[in-house]
Every structure is written in C-alpha cells, then in structure tokens.
Scaffold this active site. Structure first.
Site, PDB file in Angstrom:
ATOM      1  N   TYR A  52      14.626   3.004  -2.337  1.00 24.42           N
ATOM      2  CA  TYR A  52      14.928   1.596  -2.091  1.00 24.42           C
ATOM      3  C   TYR A  52      14.222   0.717  -3.123  1.00 24.42           C
ATOM      4  O   TYR A  52      12.990   0.675  -3.191  1.00 24.42           O
ATOM      5  CB  TYR A  52      14.501   1.177  -0.681  1.00 24.42           C
ATOM      6  CG  TYR A  52      15.343   1.765   0.420  1.00 24.42           C
ATOM      7  CD1 TYR A  52      16.554   2.399   0.157  1.00 24.42           C
ATOM      8  CD2 TYR A  52      14.942   1.686   1.746  1.00 24.42           C
ATOM      9  CE1 TYR A  52      17.333   2.931   1.171  1.00 24.42           C
ATOM     10  CE2 TYR A  52      15.712   2.215   2.771  1.00 24.42           C
ATOM     11  CZ  TYR A  52      16.904   2.842   2.479  1.00 24.42           C
ATOM     12  OH  TYR A  52      17.667   3.372   3.489  1.00 24.42           O
ATOM     13  N   SER A 215      23.690   0.642   8.978  1.00 21.60           N
ATOM     14  CA  SER A 215      24.826  -0.265   8.720  1.00 21.60           C
ATOM     15  C   SER A 215      25.541  -0.663  10.012  1.00 21.60           C
ATOM     16  O   SER A 215      26.761  -0.516  10.128  1.00 21.60           O
ATOM     17  CB  SER A 215      25.816   0.374   7.743  1.00 21.60           C
ATOM     18  OG  SER A 215      25.285   0.440   6.452  1.00 21.60           O
ATOM     19  N   PRO A 216      24.822  -1.200  11.002  1.00 24.31           N
ATOM     20  CA  PRO A 216      25.446  -1.525  12.283  1.00 24.31           C
ATOM     21  C   PRO A 216      26.381  -2.727  12.249  1.00 24.31           C
ATOM     22  O   PRO A 216      27.050  -3.010  13.253  1.00 24.31           O
ATOM     23  CB  PRO A 216      24.244  -1.798  13.191  1.00 24.31           C
ATOM     24  CG  PRO A 216      23.175  -2.274  12.268  1.00 24.31           C
ATOM     25  CD  PRO A 216      23.368  -1.471  11.017  1.00 24.31           C
ATOM     26  N   GLY A 220      33.699   0.589   7.285  1.00 24.81           N
ATOM     27  CA  GLY A 220      33.900   1.480   6.155  1.00 24.81           C
ATOM     28  C   GLY A 220      32.577   1.850   5.515  1.00 24.81           C
ATOM     29  O   GLY A 220      31.505   1.657   6.084  1.00 24.81           O
ATOM     30  N   VAL A 225      30.707  -6.713   5.841  1.00 30.35           N
ATOM     31  CA  VAL A 225      30.330  -7.019   7.225  1.00 30.35           C
ATOM     32  C   VAL A 225      31.573  -7.426   8.004  1.00 30.35           C
ATOM     33  O   VAL A 225      32.406  -8.188   7.513  1.00 30.35           O
ATOM     34  CB  VAL A 225      29.280  -8.152   7.250  1.00 30.35           C
ATOM     35  CG1 VAL A 225      28.967  -8.578   8.667  1.00 30.35           C
ATOM     36  CG2 VAL A 225      28.008  -7.707   6.515  1.00 30.35           C
ATOM     37  N   PHE A 226      31.703  -6.925   9.225  1.00 33.96           N
ATOM     38  CA  PHE A 226      32.881  -7.272  10.029  1.00 33.96           C
ATOM     39  C   PHE A 226      32.654  -8.499  10.903  1.00 33.96           C
ATOM     40  O   PHE A 226      33.602  -9.186  11.276  1.00 33.96           O
ATOM     41  CB  PHE A 226      33.328  -6.085  10.895  1.00 33.96           C
ATOM     42  CG  PHE A 226      32.326  -5.651  11.933  1.00 33.96           C
ATOM     43  CD1 PHE A 226      32.260  -6.261  13.175  1.00 33.96           C
ATOM     44  CD2 PHE A 226      31.453  -4.599  11.671  1.00 33.96           C
ATOM     45  CE1 PHE A 226      31.339  -5.857  14.130  1.00 33.96           C
ATOM     46  CE2 PHE A 226      30.525  -4.181  12.621  1.00 33.96           C
ATOM     47  CZ  PHE A 226      30.474  -4.821  13.855  1.00 33.96           C
TER      48      PHE A 226
END
Length: 305
Positions: A52, A215-216, A220, A225-226
């Site tokens: 990271y 990645s909550p 995909g 971000v949804f």
C-alpha cells in the site's frame, strides 16, 4: 460499536475495520484525524499491506500517531504480504522480509495479524509453515490468516501449519455477491448457480474463520462505487428508503447489509474522510430485518429461485 472475536483467536475488535491503502496520500495531521476518529467510533482494527503506497501508508500511519506503547495497546494492526511486482511470492524469505519491513515502517515490535495476500500458485506450504513458526516464536506476529483464498488452498496450508488461520479477506458488497448467490441456486443451470469459490462462505463458518469484506462499496473489480451511482437506480432507491427509515446514510445501510449476515463478516472500509467513517460506523447500530435484507439483495439485481 459492536464487538466481534476474530476467528479462533482471543482478539476482540470493532465489527467494522479501517483499510489504510489510501493513507499514503495524507498529511501527518490528516492521517492523525482519520485514526483518532476511527478509534473514537470503536474502529480499532487497521488493515495494512506491504504494497500500500509502496510501504508509505504504513509509514504515514505510524508517524501520524507518534507510535508508542500506549497508543499501540489501543489498536489491532494487521498487514499483508505476498504481492510483488508482476508476481506473487509466498516464499519463507519474502514473508519474513515483508514482516520485518512492516514492523520497521509501523514502528512496532509486532503485528497482531499477518495475512497472505493473493494466492501464490507456486506456494510451498512447508516454507510458509517455517516462516509462520519463526515469526510466531519470535513474537513478531501473533495470529495469521489469508486473503482471496478458496477452501482447498486453505486446507493445503493447514496441513503444514501449527497455527490457526483466523481470517480470510474476500471481496463482498451488495453489488458483488458470488459467495452468496451460488447458495441460493443449488442444482440449477444458469450463471448465478456457478460456485466460484467452492462454498467459501459455508467453509469459513464451519472452520471459525472470520471473513473480512474488502471493497464493500464497489461493484465489479474496482469498477467504481455503487452507492449514489445513477447506473443503479433500484438499489439506490432501496438504500435511500432504508436510510431514511433508520436515520443513517445509504452507505451505512450498505454496511449494515453485510453485518446482518450471521457469519459475523467484518467489512473493511477504506474511506479517509473522518465524517464519512463516523456516518458509516452507525451501521453497527442498525439491525435489518430478514425482509429488508432480501429486499436489498433483490434490488441489487438478483432474483430468488
């Protein structure tokens, strides 16, 4: 913040954790604000990896809090190793070298948890066992786990290890649910029936391994971000409806959806915005009903058999 126990360990942590991948881009004061805010809201597990920020995220983290024994006792530090440039590496030498580097950058004598990052198909489990034993015996790592591994890969490691594997990090969000989908579609012939991970969800519950959901908020593979995304009007309408009903944000509802699962999955939230993390942490106080959970699942584009 509700407290969970990680796997078979005696580590008790907040059920929401903070991923520090993006911390390398913060100033010392900005990073300090993020960490202090997290602890204030009961988020005490901080997830790192040697890659990271090329290692800088760990350095910024330690520098921000002026790492010392008193501060160290308030948190659980987790790091990962195994990804090199263009290849994966679970050799004994790399595992030990990676841990030494993380300890130096984090300015600490030990990691609470070390995870093996993405699977190395050239793994020699005997070498992993030797590395883990050396790190455990020296006090440099207390507990171990994996990331993105399926049951047989875990079983192969366990054949040689003396330590329990307490965690598996896996991608999971309301818009990325393969580990859940297959369980609804047993013995059916369509895409959702495909078992992509050899029943890793059930395996984890049977073996007392904590799943950490990375990645909550993503759909995909790092596509975006949804939450609040106009591409997904139905799921966002349901998120907003439940957010208004529960008095929290839509993002908190997305996390509450993960927390509602009885597997005691721990989401890893990657935001570096203190207010956003404070809002998300309220998910710990939200209890979705069974009906609400399924409403969200269907709104995400899924159908039940």
């Amino acid at each position: 913040m509700n407290i969970i126990k990680l796997g078979t360990s005696n580590l008790e942590v907040g059920e929401i954790s903070l991923g520090c991948m993006r911390m390398s881009g913060l100033s010392k004061q900005e990073a300090r604000n993020v960490i202090d805010n997290a602890l204030e809201h009961g988020v005490n597990l901080f997830d790192h990896a040697d890659i990271y920020g090329g290692g800088k995220s760990e350095e910024v983290f330690a520098d921000a809090i002026n790492m010392n024994a008193d501060v160290r006792e308030k948190m659980v530090l987790q790091s990962k190793c195994g990804i090199q440039k263009g290849f994966f590496d679970f050799s004994k030498e790399h595992i030990i070298r990676s841990v030494e580097g993380s300890l130096q950058r984090l300015n600490t004598d030990y990691l609470d948890i070390l995870l093996l990052h993405r699977p190395d198909t050239l793994v020699e489990p005997e070498q992993v066992a030797e590395a883990f034993a050396e790190l455990k015996d020296s006090g440099k790592v207390k507990y171990f786990g994996v990331s993105n591994q399926n049951p047989m890969q875990i079983e192969l490691l366990k054949k040689y290890l003396d330590q329990d594997l307490i965690i598996n990090q896996l991608q999971l969000s309301l818009m990325h649910t393969p580990m859940i989908d297959a369980g609804f579609n047993v013995n059916m012939v369509h895409d959702k029936a495909v078992d992509y991970d050899n029943s890793i969800l059930d395996y984890s519950r049977l073996n007392d391994m904590t799943i950490q959901a990375w990645s909550p908020f993503q759909y995909g593979m790092f596509k975006g971000v949804f939450v609040g995304n106009e591409q997904f009007p139905e799921v966002n309408a349901k998120l907003d409806e439940l957010a208004d009903k529960k008095g929290v944000t839509a993002s908190a509802i997305a996390i509450a959806w993960i927390l509602r699962h009885p597997a005691k999955i721990q989401p890893i939230v990657g935001t570096m915005n203190p207010k956003r993390l404070a809002d998300i942490s309220k998910a710990s106080d939200v209890k979705l009903t069974r009906e609400e959970w399924y409403e969200l699942y269907r709104a995400a584009g899924n159908s039940l058999p």
